[in-house]
Design a protein around this motif. Structure first.
Motif, PDB file in Angstrom:
ATOM      1  N   TYR A  52       0.841  -1.198   0.000  1.00 42.28           N
ATOM      2  CA  TYR A  52       0.000   0.000   0.000  1.00 42.28           C
ATOM      3  C   TYR A  52       0.881   1.254   0.000  1.00 42.28           C
ATOM      4  O   TYR A  52       1.996   1.251   0.550  1.00 42.28           O
ATOM      5  N   ASP A  53       0.394   2.356  -0.598  1.00 45.37           N
ATOM      6  CA  ASP A  53       1.201   3.574  -0.727  1.00 45.37           C
ATOM      7  C   ASP A  53       1.107   4.518   0.474  1.00 45.37           C
ATOM      8  O   ASP A  53       1.876   5.468   0.566  1.00 45.37           O
ATOM      9  N   TRP A  54       0.153   4.316   1.354  1.00 45.31           N
ATOM     10  CA  TRP A  54      -0.004   5.104   2.590  1.00 45.31           C
ATOM     11  C   TRP A  54      -0.028   6.616   2.359  1.00 45.31           C
ATOM     12  O   TRP A  54       0.878   7.334   2.798  1.00 45.31           O
ATOM     13  N   PRO A  55      -1.062   7.122   1.680  1.00 46.19           N
ATOM     14  CA  PRO A  55      -1.167   8.579   1.498  1.00 46.19           C
ATOM     15  C   PRO A  55      -1.304   9.330   2.822  1.00 46.19           C
ATOM     16  O   PRO A  55      -0.926  10.498   2.918  1.00 46.19           O
ATOM     17  N   GLY A  56      -1.856   8.662   3.843  1.00 45.38           N
ATOM     18  CA  GLY A  56      -1.957   9.285   5.163  1.00 45.38           C
ATOM     19  C   GLY A  56      -0.779   9.013   6.060  1.00 45.38           C
ATOM     20  O   GLY A  56      -0.765   9.383   7.244  1.00 45.38           O
ATOM     21  N   ASN A  57       0.239   8.320   5.511  1.00 48.43           N
ATOM     22  CA  ASN A  57       1.505   8.072   6.177  1.00 48.43           C
ATOM     23  C   ASN A  57       1.343   7.343   7.517  1.00 48.43           C
ATOM     24  O   ASN A  57       0.508   6.464   7.640  1.00 48.43           O
ATOM     25  N   ILE A  58       2.149   7.720   8.515  1.00 45.26           N
ATOM     26  CA  ILE A  58       2.212   6.954   9.769  1.00 45.26           C
ATOM     27  C   ILE A  58       0.885   7.011  10.519  1.00 45.26           C
ATOM     28  O   ILE A  58       0.472   6.027  11.141  1.00 45.26           O
ATOM     29  N   ARG A  59       0.203   8.136  10.453  1.00 49.25           N
ATOM     30  CA  ARG A  59      -1.091   8.244  11.144  1.00 49.25           C
ATOM     31  C   ARG A  59      -2.083   7.232  10.569  1.00 49.25           C
ATOM     32  O   ARG A  59      -2.823   6.579  11.306  1.00 49.25           O
ATOM     33  N   GLU A  60      -2.093   7.105   9.253  1.00 49.77           N
ATOM     34  CA  GLU A  60      -2.986   6.137   8.619  1.00 49.77           C
ATOM     35  C   GLU A  60      -2.582   4.709   8.960  1.00 49.77           C
ATOM     36  O   GLU A  60      -3.439   3.847   9.241  1.00 49.77           O
ATOM     37  N   LEU A  61      -1.279   4.421   8.935  1.00 49.90           N
ATOM     38  CA  LEU A  61      -0.792   3.085   9.288  1.00 49.90           C
ATOM     39  C   LEU A  61      -1.223   2.719  10.710  1.00 49.90           C
ATOM     40  O   LEU A  61      -1.666   1.591  10.969  1.00 49.90           O
ATOM     41  N   LYS A  62      -1.101   3.652  11.626  1.00 48.95           N
ATOM     42  CA  LYS A  62      -1.482   3.405  13.021  1.00 48.95           C
ATOM     43  C   LYS A  62      -2.965   3.042  13.119  1.00 48.95           C
ATOM     44  O   LYS A  62      -3.341   2.070  13.793  1.00 48.95           O
ATOM     45  N   ASN A  63      -3.807   3.792  12.443  1.00 46.41           N
ATOM     46  CA  ASN A  63      -5.246   3.510  12.475  1.00 46.41           C
ATOM     47  C   ASN A  63      -5.566   2.143  11.880  1.00 46.41           C
ATOM     48  O   ASN A  63      -6.374   1.389  12.430  1.00 46.41           O
ATOM     49  N   VAL A  64      -4.939   1.829  10.742  1.00 47.14           N
ATOM     50  CA  VAL A  64      -5.205   0.557  10.066  1.00 47.14           C
ATOM     51  C   VAL A  64      -4.794  -0.622  10.942  1.00 47.14           C
ATOM     52  O   VAL A  64      -5.536  -1.599  11.106  1.00 47.14           O
ATOM     53  N   VAL A  65      -3.602  -0.535  11.540  1.00 48.82           N
ATOM     54  CA  VAL A  65      -3.108  -1.634  12.367  1.00 48.82           C
ATOM     55  C   VAL A  65      -3.943  -1.791  13.636  1.00 48.82           C
ATOM     56  O   VAL A  65      -4.319  -2.914  14.008  1.00 48.82           O
ATOM     57  N   GLU A  66      -4.239  -0.694  14.297  1.00 48.66           N
ATOM     58  CA  GLU A  66      -5.040  -0.780  15.524  1.00 48.66           C
ATOM     59  C   GLU A  66      -6.426  -1.349  15.233  1.00 48.66           C
ATOM     60  O   GLU A  66      -6.966  -2.134  16.019  1.00 48.66           O
ATOM     61  N   ARG A  67      -7.008  -0.954  14.092  1.00 46.49           N
ATOM     62  CA  ARG A  67      -8.321  -1.484  13.721  1.00 46.49           C
ATOM     63  C   ARG A  67      -8.239  -2.993  13.455  1.00 46.49           C
ATOM     64  O   ARG A  67      -9.128  -3.757  13.832  1.00 46.49           O
ATOM     65  N   ALA A  68      -7.164  -3.440  12.815  1.00 47.55           N
ATOM     66  CA  ALA A  68      -7.002  -4.861  12.516  1.00 47.55           C
ATOM     67  C   ALA A  68      -6.865  -5.684  13.795  1.00 47.55           C
ATOM     68  O   ALA A  68      -7.451  -6.770  13.911  1.00 47.55           O
TER      69      ALA A  68
END
Length: 384
Positions: free
Chosen positions: A222-238
């Protein structure tokens, strides 16, 4: 210092990121302003905090302010404070962020969203270390290390006249540009595991069992347009959706809005309907395109929402009356100047009445008058 370390998520081993950390270590001990540039979610606030806590001011106040969260008048009061009686409701004097941060560090996020008036006052503070509170005439001295951040191209804005070039020169003693997450592929899994373990602790799980190969591929591709903040949300949700400490995370939901039942229409309630739509129904058909876009551009340049008052019918700008090419910026500025002059004349040069006619605050109008050197347009009759 330990409290800061607990919250420091500046993790990574990519060369581009390690170079940023090295740059921070070099500039942190100096009492010089720093600009932090990076896309949304790259950790600009964490960079600013590290600059403070690695400096000689680490035991002094570290004060933060998001410039995009306030309009011009409120931002001016927050930054520089105000005197008693400066405006309705100002019962007593209040210190601004520059006074609170005295001998410490002030972090200004979203710097590009500040108006010309705010930039002018910031320049004076950076240059001379002094300012006046709103409604006051006493000079206040302050010793503050300024760190500012933005996700916009400030040199391009300065070239376009949308940001003060002299302020940019003063702030850019050094510029830290944070690489986006898509350029730090080696760090994605390290960060993901860190966020997952923290989420597992928050959910009081006894362990975190890792990611499956499918989950890892999803995260890495994934290209992560929202960068680290987006990664954090995605991982925590998973982790939260897996909800089993003995199973590795398998399903990664990148877009939580994705659904067969996602609404496709857009409905605006009355309080969300902008005055632009009202203007379209009021203006003649041959003026809607040019003039409504002009209103939007003027408001966007000054970071002010469109006024809710009834729109005035603006003069028509027919295509056959324009000889191209034109300088759109100069044409827009001249339109603003003519409009302000007309309002001043109609108000007999009373600035408060003029501000009301233009749906501006008094301080916003003063900013325009300074910007276009109109304060002396009628010295014998200009009133406050």
């Amino acid at each position: 210092m330990s409290r800061y370390r607990q919250q420091d998520n500046l993790l990574g081993q990519a060369n581009s990121f390690l170079e940023v950390l090295e740059q921070i270590s070099q500039i942190a001990p100096l009492d010089k302003p720093v600009l932090v540039i990076g896309e949304r979610g790259t950790g600009k606030e964490l960079i600013a905090a590290r600059l403070h806590f690695l400096s000689k001011r680490w035991d002094q106040n570290y004060v933060k302010l998001n410039c995009a969260a306030l309009n011009e008048s409120l931002l001016e009061s927050e930054l520089f404070g105000y005197e008693a009686g400066a405006f309705t409701g100002a019962a007593k004097r209040r210190e601004g962020r520059f006074e609170i941060a005295h001998n410490g560090t002030l972090f200004l996020d979203e710097l590009a969203n500040t108006s010309g008036l705010i930039q002018e006052k910031l320049l004076r503070v950076v240059e001379y270390g002094e300012f006046e509170r709103v409604g006051g005439n006493k000079t206040v001295k302050t010793d503050v290390r300024l760190v500012a951040a933005t996700n916009e191209d400030l040199p391009a804005l300065a070239d376009a006249g949308e940001f003060r070039a002299d302020l940019l020169d003063r702030l850019a003693f050094d510029v830290i540009t944070i690489p986006p997450l898509r350029e730090r592929r080696d760090d994605i899994m390290m960060l993901a595991e860190n966020f997952a373990i923290s989420m597992a602790r928050e959910m009081e799980m006894e362990l975190f069992s890792g990611f499956t190969e499918k989950a890892k591929r999803t995260l890495l591709d994934y290209d992560w347009p929202g960068n680290i903040r987006e990664l954090k949300n995605v991982v925590e949700r998973a982790v939260y959706r897996t909800n089993n400490p003995h199973l590795p995370v398998h399903d990664i939901v990148l877009d939580p809005f994705e659904s067969l039942f996602r609404p496709t229409s857009r409905i605006k309630t009355n309080d969300r309907t902008s005055s632009t739509s009202e203007a379209k129904s009021t203006l003649p058909s041959n003026t809607v395109g040019a003039n409504v876009e002009g209103i939007a551009k003027i408001n966007a340049n000054n970071n002010e929402p469109a006024a809710n008052s009834s729109p005035a019918v603006l003069p028509s700008l027919k295509p056959d009356t324009v000889e191209y090419p034109i300088d759109l910026k100069d044409r827009s500025q001249q339109y603003e100047i003519d409009m302000i002059k007309q309002a001043l004349s109609d108000s007999q040069f009373n600035q408060k009445k003029t501000a009301e006619k233009l749906s501006l605050t008094y301080h916003q109008l003063r900013g325009y008058l300074k910007k276009y050197n109109l304060l002396d347009s009628s010295p014998e009759s200009m009133e406050c």
